[in-house]
Scaffold this active site. Sequence first.
Site, mmCIF file in Angstrom:
data_model
loop_
_atom_site.group_PDB
_atom_site.id
_atom_site.type_symbol
_atom_site.label_atom_id
_atom_site.label_comp_id
_atom_site.label_asym_id
_atom_site.label_seq_id
_atom_site.Cartn_x
_atom_site.Cartn_y
_atom_site.Cartn_z
ATOM 1 N N HIS A 64 29.143 -27.468 -19.049
ATOM 2 C CA HIS A 64 29.042 -26.579 -19.870
ATOM 3 C C HIS A 64 28.769 -24.907 -19.600
ATOM 4 O O HIS A 64 27.911 -24.753 -18.968
ATOM 5 C CB HIS A 64 27.209 -27.075 -20.989
ATOM 6 C CG HIS A 64 28.135 -28.055 -22.273
ATOM 7 N ND1 HIS A 64 27.170 -28.037 -22.814
ATOM 8 C CD2 HIS A 64 29.129 -28.993 -22.208
ATOM 9 C CE1 HIS A 64 26.964 -29.430 -23.336
ATOM 10 N NE2 HIS A 64 28.055 -29.914 -23.023
ATOM 11 N N TYR B 296 18.887 -25.483 -28.239
ATOM 12 C CA TYR B 296 17.187 -25.698 -28.090
ATOM 13 C C TYR B 296 16.627 -24.646 -29.622
ATOM 14 O O TYR B 296 17.211 -23.540 -29.909
ATOM 15 C CB TYR B 296 16.882 -24.633 -26.984
ATOM 16 C CG TYR B 296 16.930 -25.321 -25.545
ATOM 17 C CD1 TYR B 296 16.153 -25.842 -25.332
ATOM 18 C CD2 TYR B 296 18.407 -25.198 -25.001
ATOM 19 C CE1 TYR B 296 16.379 -26.812 -24.100
ATOM 20 C CE2 TYR B 296 18.585 -25.686 -23.828
ATOM 21 C CZ TYR B 296 17.651 -26.798 -23.011
ATOM 22 O OH TYR B 296 17.691 -27.157 -22.133
ATOM 23 N N PRO C 89 9.822 -30.445 -19.584
ATOM 24 C CA PRO C 89 11.268 -30.958 -19.819
ATOM 25 C C PRO C 89 12.539 -29.453 -20.369
ATOM 26 O O PRO C 89 13.628 -29.284 -19.926
ATOM 27 C CB PRO C 89 12.171 -32.175 -20.612
ATOM 28 C CG PRO C 89 10.331 -32.452 -20.810
ATOM 29 C CD PRO C 89 9.680 -32.029 -20.291
ATOM 30 N N LYS D 142 14.148 -28.499 -15.400
ATOM 31 C CA LYS D 142 14.559 -28.275 -14.376
ATOM 32 C C LYS D 142 14.030 -29.133 -13.051
ATOM 33 O O LYS D 142 13.945 -29.178 -12.066
ATOM 34 C CB LYS D 142 13.394 -27.081 -13.832
ATOM 35 C CG LYS D 142 14.359 -25.825 -14.104
ATOM 36 C CD LYS D 142 15.079 -25.239 -12.941
ATOM 37 C CE LYS D 142 16.072 -24.389 -14.389
ATOM 38 N NZ LYS D 142 17.804 -24.771 -14.272
ATOM 39 N N TYR E 160 18.599 -20.779 -15.708
ATOM 40 C CA TYR E 160 19.594 -21.882 -16.522
ATOM 41 C C TYR E 160 20.109 -22.489 -15.715
ATOM 42 O O TYR E 160 19.534 -24.286 -15.102
ATOM 43 C CB TYR E 160 19.817 -21.712 -18.238
ATOM 44 C CG TYR E 160 19.785 -22.808 -18.836
ATOM 45 C CD1 TYR E 160 18.780 -23.443 -19.539
ATOM 46 C CD2 TYR E 160 21.086 -24.376 -18.669
ATOM 47 C CE1 TYR E 160 19.042 -24.380 -20.315
ATOM 48 C CE2 TYR E 160 20.759 -25.095 -19.126
ATOM 49 C CZ TYR E 160 19.790 -25.738 -20.146
ATOM 50 O OH TYR E 160 19.744 -26.528 -21.007
HETATM 51 P P1 RFL Z 1 10.958 -39.891 -9.573
HETATM 52 O O1 RFL Z 1 13.196 -40.391 -10.478
HETATM 53 O O2 RFL Z 1 10.008 -40.326 -10.630
HETATM 54 O O3 RFL Z 1 11.576 -41.478 -8.884
HETATM 55 C C1 RFL Z 1 10.352 -41.806 -7.744
HETATM 56 C C2 RFL Z 1 10.800 -43.160 -7.182
HETATM 57 O O4 RFL Z 1 9.859 -44.006 -6.895
HETATM 58 C C3 RFL Z 1 9.088 -45.619 -6.953
HETATM 59 N N1 RFL Z 1 8.001 -45.666 -6.478
HETATM 60 C C4 RFL Z 1 8.200 -46.372 -5.931
HETATM 61 N N2 RFL Z 1 8.227 -46.715 -5.027
HETATM 62 C C5 RFL Z 1 7.686 -47.761 -3.847
HETATM 63 N N3 RFL Z 1 6.275 -46.540 -3.460
HETATM 64 C C6 RFL Z 1 5.830 -46.807 -4.521
HETATM 65 N N4 RFL Z 1 3.843 -46.768 -4.177
HETATM 66 C C7 RFL Z 1 6.270 -46.219 -5.223
HETATM 67 N N5 RFL Z 1 6.013 -45.499 -6.456
HETATM 68 C C8 RFL Z 1 7.109 -44.745 -7.063
HETATM 69 C C9 RFL Z 1 9.881 -45.443 -8.724
HETATM 70 O O5 RFL Z 1 9.599 -46.079 -8.832
HETATM 71 C C10 RFL Z 1 11.665 -43.968 -8.415
HETATM 72 O O6 RFL Z 1 12.252 -44.919 -9.001
HETATM 73 O O7 RFL Z 1 11.021 -38.983 -9.005
HETATM 74 P P2 RFL Z 1 12.398 -37.760 -7.792
HETATM 75 O O8 RFL Z 1 13.553 -39.069 -7.145
HETATM 76 O O9 RFL Z 1 11.921 -37.377 -7.315
HETATM 77 O O10 RFL Z 1 13.294 -37.565 -9.342
HETATM 78 C C11 RFL Z 1 12.712 -36.499 -10.466
HETATM 79 C C12 RFL Z 1 12.808 -36.872 -11.691
HETATM 80 O O11 RFL Z 1 13.309 -38.502 -11.756
HETATM 81 C C13 RFL Z 1 13.281 -35.604 -12.791
HETATM 82 O O12 RFL Z 1 12.331 -34.246 -12.381
HETATM 83 C C14 RFL Z 1 13.535 -35.543 -13.888
HETATM 84 O O13 RFL Z 1 14.077 -37.066 -15.052
HETATM 85 C C15 RFL Z 1 13.089 -34.573 -15.243
HETATM 86 N N6 RFL Z 1 13.517 -33.858 -16.294
HETATM 87 C C16 RFL Z 1 14.925 -33.569 -15.890
HETATM 88 N N7 RFL Z 1 15.013 -33.279 -14.976
HETATM 89 C C17 RFL Z 1 16.411 -32.338 -15.083
HETATM 90 O O14 RFL Z 1 16.434 -31.646 -13.676
HETATM 91 N N8 RFL Z 1 17.299 -32.225 -16.206
HETATM 92 C C18 RFL Z 1 16.827 -32.523 -17.291
HETATM 93 O O15 RFL Z 1 17.487 -32.321 -18.905
HETATM 94 C C19 RFL Z 1 15.853 -33.505 -17.647
HETATM 95 N N9 RFL Z 1 15.417 -34.404 -18.379
HETATM 96 C C20 RFL Z 1 13.344 -35.236 -17.480
HETATM 97 C C21 RFL Z 1 14.356 -34.828 -18.641
HETATM 98 C C22 RFL Z 1 12.697 -35.949 -17.526
HETATM 99 C C23 RFL Z 1 12.347 -36.909 -18.203
HETATM 100 N N10 RFL Z 1 11.056 -37.548 -18.774
HETATM 101 C C24 RFL Z 1 11.351 -38.837 -18.981
HETATM 102 C C25 RFL Z 1 9.975 -37.667 -17.874
HETATM 103 C C26 RFL Z 1 13.981 -35.897 -19.714
HETATM 104 C C27 RFL Z 1 12.655 -36.201 -19.530
HETATM 105 C C28 RFL Z 1 12.390 -37.046 -21.602
HETATM 106 C C1 PHB Z 2 18.776 -34.303 -21.944
HETATM 107 O O1 PHB Z 2 19.828 -34.724 -22.437
HETATM 108 O O2 PHB Z 2 17.410 -34.942 -21.625
HETATM 109 C C2 PHB Z 2 18.166 -32.964 -21.931
HETATM 110 C C3 PHB Z 2 18.087 -31.849 -22.010
HETATM 111 C C4 PHB Z 2 18.291 -30.113 -22.076
HETATM 112 C C5 PHB Z 2 16.490 -30.487 -21.667
HETATM 113 C C6 PHB Z 2 15.823 -31.431 -20.769
HETATM 114 C C7 PHB Z 2 16.665 -32.941 -21.905
HETATM 115 O O3 PHB Z 2 16.019 -28.650 -21.574
#
Ligand code: RFL
Ligand code: PHB
Length: 389
Positions: free
Chosen positions: A72, A200, A292, A296, A384
Amino acid sequence: MRTAVVIIGGGPSGLLLSQLLHVHGIDTVVLERKTKDYVLNRVRAGVLERGMLDLMRQAGVADRMEKEGHSHSGTVISYGEKTFRIDFVEHTGHAVMIYGQTEVTRDLYEAHEETGGKIDFNVENVVIHNANTDAPHVIYKVDGESRRIDCDFVAGCDGFHGVSRQTIPLDVRREYEKIYPFGWLGILSETPPVHHELIYAASKRGFALCSMRNENLSRYYIQCALSEKPEDWTDEAFWEELKRRIPTKQAEELITGPSIEKSIAPLRSFVTEPMRWGRLFLCGDAAHIVPPTGAKGLNTAASDVHYLFNGLRDYYGNGTTDGIDSYSTKALARVWKAERFSWWFSSLMHRYPDQSEFDLKMQIAEIEFLRTNHAAQKAMAENYVGLPY
Ligand code: RFL
Ligand code: PHB
């Protein structure tokens, strides 16, 4: 059992670190609390910065992403009926990639299995011992059996609710937090995206985001109250509310359908300092959370992995400790910039319950400034697509 690096958490940070270390012949064991299916079914991030893409390439897991991901070159911002586009490529020379975290994690798991990487699922009671000495070890339970792994280093990649951060004593650890007074209700639906780029949308009724995973898989979010539950929202109610928050043209073009996932995420900014204590290093959500808006979270986790991987590679390659010694300082410098961007973009686009008329005017003035000012668009685009590592 003994290994070089015990990695706690088999999410994207832990798996990416493990795979990068594996490519350089450094032995790891990953400990994951959940099952593989559970981890693979979590719907989260969708936008990858170029730094993350480079790491996927270095880890040898980029083939499917290069084929199936969508580049994109800009994004659309709307407020009421007005829309404008910020062209990332024009301002920075770089684009972002649309490729779901679910797919990233799947690719990492497949590579991990192919290369014989060691991972224990369903682990319980993980405890890190002697992290501030030269001989740490980790104790945990799996299938009712206690296990111990001695290691050189522990990487705490266990997300916000993990044990790694809590291992750092309170008199060493400093935490900074902001809770936002709203959440995001998100749905995934097997429908074509309303637009070929993300939208957005700031509106009087609150924020909305039109995102996607592929040509027939859309991801939409609407700002909601923290008291709301996903079950309070029928699909019809969600689509109606989304349509009210995006410009009429897109609302008329929106193709709706049944949701295949529906969840609410609270919005939080959080940073813990330092990100290293002795031989324990925190990576990703274990150390910091961003709201979110601006995508980032995963990308900031990836920059931590980059700094830690390079430090460990130097340590095992030529015995130097500069990389691991400067890990926390370098990672935090970039983390705070991502925190600032996510906080700024969230504050700009959402409705706050206690917002005054003056606050609303300030938001509109700032969005107008972004619409009309080249330097402001360039700053937005640079953040971004991802600040350099
Ligand atoms: P995770 O993904 O939370 O993984 C951590 C893992 O550790 C396990 N765990 C344990 N394992 C052993 N012993 C324990 N005591 C433990 N405690 C926990 C868990 O089960 C899990 O498998 O962290 P990690 O790897 O640092 O990754 C981070 C990302 O997942 C997170 O920052 C992103 O998903 C945030 N996020 C977004 N980030 C982006 O860069 N671009 C996006 O578009 C974006 N969209 C989002 C998002 C997060 C969202 N939510 C649901 C919070 C959209 C949403 C809706
Ligand atoms: C997503 O596609 O889940 C998404 C995209 C952009 C954002 C947050 C989440 O800023």
